[in-house]
Design a protein around this motif. Structure first.
Motif, PDB file in Angstrom:
ATOM      1  N   MET A   1     -30.157  49.042  21.696  1.00  0.00           N
ATOM      2  CA  MET A   1     -29.667  47.846  21.006  1.00  0.00           C
ATOM      3  C   MET A   1     -29.153  46.819  22.009  1.00  0.00           C
ATOM      4  O   MET A   1     -29.413  45.620  21.878  1.00  0.00           O
ATOM      5  CB  MET A   1     -28.539  48.245  20.042  1.00  0.00           C
ATOM      6  CG  MET A   1     -28.089  47.124  19.105  1.00  0.00           C
ATOM      7  SD  MET A   1     -29.333  46.621  17.892  1.00  0.00           S
ATOM      8  CE  MET A   1     -29.814  45.009  18.500  1.00  0.00           C
ATOM      9  N   ILE A   2     -28.433  47.265  23.027  1.00  0.00           N
ATOM     10  CA  ILE A   2     -27.964  46.347  24.068  1.00  0.00           C
ATOM     11  C   ILE A   2     -29.157  45.749  24.811  1.00  0.00           C
ATOM     12  O   ILE A   2     -29.185  44.552  25.129  1.00  0.00           O
ATOM     13  CB  ILE A   2     -27.020  47.077  25.039  1.00  0.00           C
ATOM     14  CG1 ILE A   2     -25.739  47.498  24.323  1.00  0.00           C
ATOM     15  CG2 ILE A   2     -26.683  46.181  26.239  1.00  0.00           C
ATOM     16  CD1 ILE A   2     -24.850  48.417  25.140  1.00  0.00           C
ATOM     17  N   GLY A   3     -30.148  46.582  25.097  1.00  0.00           N
ATOM     18  CA  GLY A   3     -31.346  46.102  25.776  1.00  0.00           C
ATOM     19  C   GLY A   3     -32.111  45.089  24.952  1.00  0.00           C
ATOM     20  O   GLY A   3     -32.680  44.131  25.494  1.00  0.00           O
ATOM     21  N   THR A   4     -32.142  45.279  23.637  1.00  0.00           N
ATOM     22  CA  THR A   4     -32.807  44.313  22.758  1.00  0.00           C
ATOM     23  C   THR A   4     -32.110  42.959  22.804  1.00  0.00           C
ATOM     24  O   THR A   4     -32.760  41.903  22.836  1.00  0.00           O
ATOM     25  CB  THR A   4     -32.834  44.851  21.315  1.00  0.00           C
ATOM     26  OG1 THR A   4     -33.536  46.096  21.290  1.00  0.00           O
ATOM     27  CG2 THR A   4     -33.524  43.871  20.379  1.00  0.00           C
ATOM     28  N   PHE A   5     -30.794  42.980  22.831  1.00  0.00           N
ATOM     29  CA  PHE A   5     -30.041  41.741  22.962  1.00  0.00           C
ATOM     30  C   PHE A   5     -30.351  41.063  24.300  1.00  0.00           C
ATOM     31  O   PHE A   5     -30.566  39.843  24.363  1.00  0.00           O
ATOM     32  CB  PHE A   5     -28.544  42.027  22.844  1.00  0.00           C
ATOM     33  CG  PHE A   5     -27.666  40.865  23.179  1.00  0.00           C
ATOM     34  CD1 PHE A   5     -27.663  39.727  22.393  1.00  0.00           C
ATOM     35  CD2 PHE A   5     -26.833  40.905  24.285  1.00  0.00           C
ATOM     36  CE1 PHE A   5     -26.855  38.643  22.706  1.00  0.00           C
ATOM     37  CE2 PHE A   5     -26.026  39.833  24.609  1.00  0.00           C
ATOM     38  CZ  PHE A   5     -26.026  38.697  23.819  1.00  0.00           C
ATOM     39  N   GLY A   6     -30.399  41.837  25.374  1.00  0.00           N
ATOM     40  CA  GLY A   6     -30.738  41.279  26.679  1.00  0.00           C
ATOM     41  C   GLY A   6     -32.146  40.719  26.709  1.00  0.00           C
ATOM     42  O   GLY A   6     -32.394  39.664  27.304  1.00  0.00           O
ATOM     43  N   ALA A   7     -33.085  41.419  26.058  1.00  0.00           N
ATOM     44  CA  ALA A   7     -34.462  40.933  26.007  1.00  0.00           C
ATOM     45  C   ALA A   7     -34.553  39.621  25.246  1.00  0.00           C
ATOM     46  O   ALA A   7     -35.355  38.744  25.593  1.00  0.00           O
ATOM     47  CB  ALA A   7     -35.359  41.988  25.361  1.00  0.00           C
ATOM     48  N   ALA A   8     -33.739  39.462  24.209  1.00  0.00           N
ATOM     49  CA  ALA A   8     -33.728  38.201  23.462  1.00  0.00           C
ATOM     50  C   ALA A   8     -33.181  37.067  24.322  1.00  0.00           C
ATOM     51  O   ALA A   8     -33.639  35.925  24.229  1.00  0.00           O
ATOM     52  CB  ALA A   8     -32.885  38.356  22.199  1.00  0.00           C
ATOM     53  N   LEU A   9     -32.217  37.372  25.179  1.00  0.00           N
ATOM     54  CA  LEU A   9     -31.647  36.338  26.049  1.00  0.00           C
ATOM     55  C   LEU A   9     -32.670  35.799  27.047  1.00  0.00           C
ATOM     56  O   LEU A   9     -32.643  34.617  27.398  1.00  0.00           O
ATOM     57  CB  LEU A   9     -30.441  36.905  26.817  1.00  0.00           C
ATOM     58  CG  LEU A   9     -29.124  37.038  26.067  1.00  0.00           C
ATOM     59  CD1 LEU A   9     -28.119  37.797  26.920  1.00  0.00           C
ATOM     60  CD2 LEU A   9     -28.572  35.679  25.679  1.00  0.00           C
ATOM     61  N   THR A  10     -33.556  36.671  27.509  1.00  0.00           N
ATOM     62  CA  THR A  10     -34.496  36.287  28.570  1.00  0.00           C
ATOM     63  C   THR A  10     -35.906  36.042  28.063  1.00  0.00           C
ATOM     64  O   THR A  10     -36.814  35.848  28.876  1.00  0.00           O
ATOM     65  CB  THR A  10     -34.530  37.381  29.652  1.00  0.00           C
ATOM     66  OG1 THR A  10     -34.930  38.638  29.052  1.00  0.00           O
ATOM     67  CG2 THR A  10     -33.166  37.561  30.290  1.00  0.00           C
ATOM     68  N   VAL A  11     -36.131  36.052  26.767  1.00  0.00           N
ATOM     69  CA  VAL A  11     -37.476  35.878  26.243  1.00  0.00           C
ATOM     70  C   VAL A  11     -37.993  34.488  26.634  1.00  0.00           C
ATOM     71  O   VAL A  11     -37.286  33.488  26.570  1.00  0.00           O
ATOM     72  CB  VAL A  11     -37.505  36.049  24.717  1.00  0.00           C
ATOM     73  CG1 VAL A  11     -36.751  34.939  24.004  1.00  0.00           C
ATOM     74  CG2 VAL A  11     -38.945  36.121  24.204  1.00  0.00           C
ATOM     75  N   GLY A  12     -39.231  34.448  27.086  1.00  0.00           N
ATOM     76  CA  GLY A  12     -39.848  33.198  27.480  1.00  0.00           C
ATOM     77  C   GLY A  12     -39.602  32.793  28.916  1.00  0.00           C
ATOM     78  O   GLY A  12     -40.216  31.825  29.388  1.00  0.00           O
ATOM     79  N   LEU A  13     -38.734  33.512  29.622  1.00  0.00           N
ATOM     80  CA  LEU A  13     -38.465  33.177  31.021  1.00  0.00           C
ATOM     81  C   LEU A  13     -39.478  33.854  31.935  1.00  0.00           C
ATOM     82  O   LEU A  13     -39.840  35.011  31.721  1.00  0.00           O
ATOM     83  CB  LEU A  13     -37.051  33.626  31.431  1.00  0.00           C
ATOM     84  CG  LEU A  13     -35.878  32.974  30.721  1.00  0.00           C
ATOM     85  CD1 LEU A  13     -34.578  33.548  31.256  1.00  0.00           C
ATOM     86  CD2 LEU A  13     -35.901  31.458  30.909  1.00  0.00           C
ATOM     87  N   ARG A  14     -39.929  33.132  32.938  1.00  0.00           N
ATOM     88  CA  ARG A  14     -40.815  33.739  33.921  1.00  0.00           C
ATOM     89  C   ARG A  14     -40.031  34.695  34.809  1.00  0.00           C
ATOM     90  O   ARG A  14     -38.936  34.380  35.267  1.00  0.00           O
ATOM     91  CB  ARG A  14     -41.462  32.660  34.786  1.00  0.00           C
ATOM     92  CG  ARG A  14     -42.473  31.789  34.038  1.00  0.00           C
ATOM     93  CD  ARG A  14     -43.151  30.817  35.005  1.00  0.00           C
ATOM     94  NE  ARG A  14     -44.154  30.016  34.314  1.00  0.00           N
ATOM     95  CZ  ARG A  14     -44.898  29.099  34.927  1.00  0.00           C
ATOM     96  NH1 ARG A  14     -44.736  28.889  36.229  1.00  0.00           N
ATOM     97  NH2 ARG A  14     -45.781  28.404  34.238  1.00  0.00           N
ATOM     98  N   ARG A  15     -40.620  35.862  35.035  1.00  0.00           N
ATOM     99  CA  ARG A  15     -39.965  36.876  35.859  1.00  0.00           C
ATOM    100  C   ARG A  15     -38.559  37.147  35.358  1.00  0.00           C
ATOM    101  O   ARG A  15     -37.596  37.235  36.133  1.00  0.00           O
ATOM    102  CB  ARG A  15     -39.936  36.453  37.334  1.00  0.00           C
ATOM    103  CG  ARG A  15     -41.321  36.234  37.921  1.00  0.00           C
ATOM    104  CD  ARG A  15     -41.238  35.799  39.374  1.00  0.00           C
ATOM    105  NE  ARG A  15     -42.576  35.585  39.934  1.00  0.00           N
ATOM    106  CZ  ARG A  15     -42.792  35.187  41.181  1.00  0.00           C
ATOM    107  NH1 ARG A  15     -41.767  34.962  41.991  1.00  0.00           N
ATOM    108  NH2 ARG A  15     -44.026  35.021  41.612  1.00  0.00           N
ATOM    109  N   GLY A  16     -38.445  37.287  34.055  1.00  0.00           N
ATOM    110  CA  GLY A  16     -37.133  37.537  33.475  1.00  0.00           C
ATOM    111  C   GLY A  16     -36.685  38.978  33.574  1.00  0.00           C
ATOM    112  O   GLY A  16     -35.549  39.293  33.198  1.00  0.00           O
TER     113      GLY A  16
END
Length: 218
Positions: A140-155
């Protein structure tokens, strides 16, 4: 929601979908540690709880960038944002799919690998219980982090930097529960705190994930 979960599970088991990647990494770490430490059974027994939890944490990190990236690239995430399904539910389902394909397999495999690290027999049940309680929080924490960086190159690197500090309480209490169980002490306090962390993440982070996704999709 069930259809979305099944879709994510099917995508995960396809070639390149990430299924088994975390488990393979977990197995490699557990197998290699005894070679690095040497045939010192007392030392292996002492560090086994921490090694199991560190390996679980790192294995969970490997596939986090895939949670939203593929949907963002093909436009599916935009469609999900405009569908009747609330984004809070999307985040929850994404976390559940990640746990089923990453956290659950390594939770099942961990007790079978206890002999590699000379884990105390008393600790096996607590290892399984702590992973069952704690690994959903990692997803769940990782999903939140993935949402923060979605669309970023080399995120991926940024995602790791953002998520790792949030993983620390789960790591501490998970390893402590196993350690206390191995030493014959009462691990209930650590297990309760571990369960509380997981419950808190699932109560709060789906809403935070949805808010971040709405901002990133504007």
């Amino acid at each position: 929601m069930i259809a979305l979960l099944l879709r994510d599970l099917r995508l995960a088991v396809r070639a390149g979908g990430g299924f088994g990647l975390g488990l393979a990494f977990f197995l490699i770490v557990i197998v290699l540690v005894p070679f690095g430490v040497g045939p010192q059974s007392d030392l292996l027994t002492a560090i086994a709880p921490g090694i199991f939890w560190v390996a679980s944490l790192l294995a969970a990190l490997l596939s986090l960038d895939r949670i939203f990236a593929l949907d963002f690239e093909d436009g599916s995430l935009t469609l999900l944002a405009t569908s009747p399904l609330p984004l809070e539910g999307v985040g929850l389902i994404k976390a559940l799919a990640h746990w089923v394909t990453t956290g659950l397999p390594l939770t099942v495999a961990a007790p079978a690998l206890g002999f590699m690290l000379v884990l105390a027999p008393e600790a096996y049940s607590y290892l399984l219980l702590s992973l069952l309680l704690g690994t959903p929080a990692l997803s769940m924490i990782g999903t939140f982090g993935a949402a923060l960086t979605v669309g970023l190159r080399r995120g991926g690197l940024l995602l790791s930097v953002l998520v790792l500090p949030l993983y620390i309480p789960t790591l501490i209490y998970g390893a402590e529960a196993v350690r206390r169980g191995a030493e014959g002490l009462d691990p209930s306090g650590a297990l309760i705190l571990l369960g509380g962390i997981t419950a808190g993440t699932f109560a709060i982070l789906p809403f935070a994930t949805a808010a971040v996704l709405r901002i990133n999709l504007r």
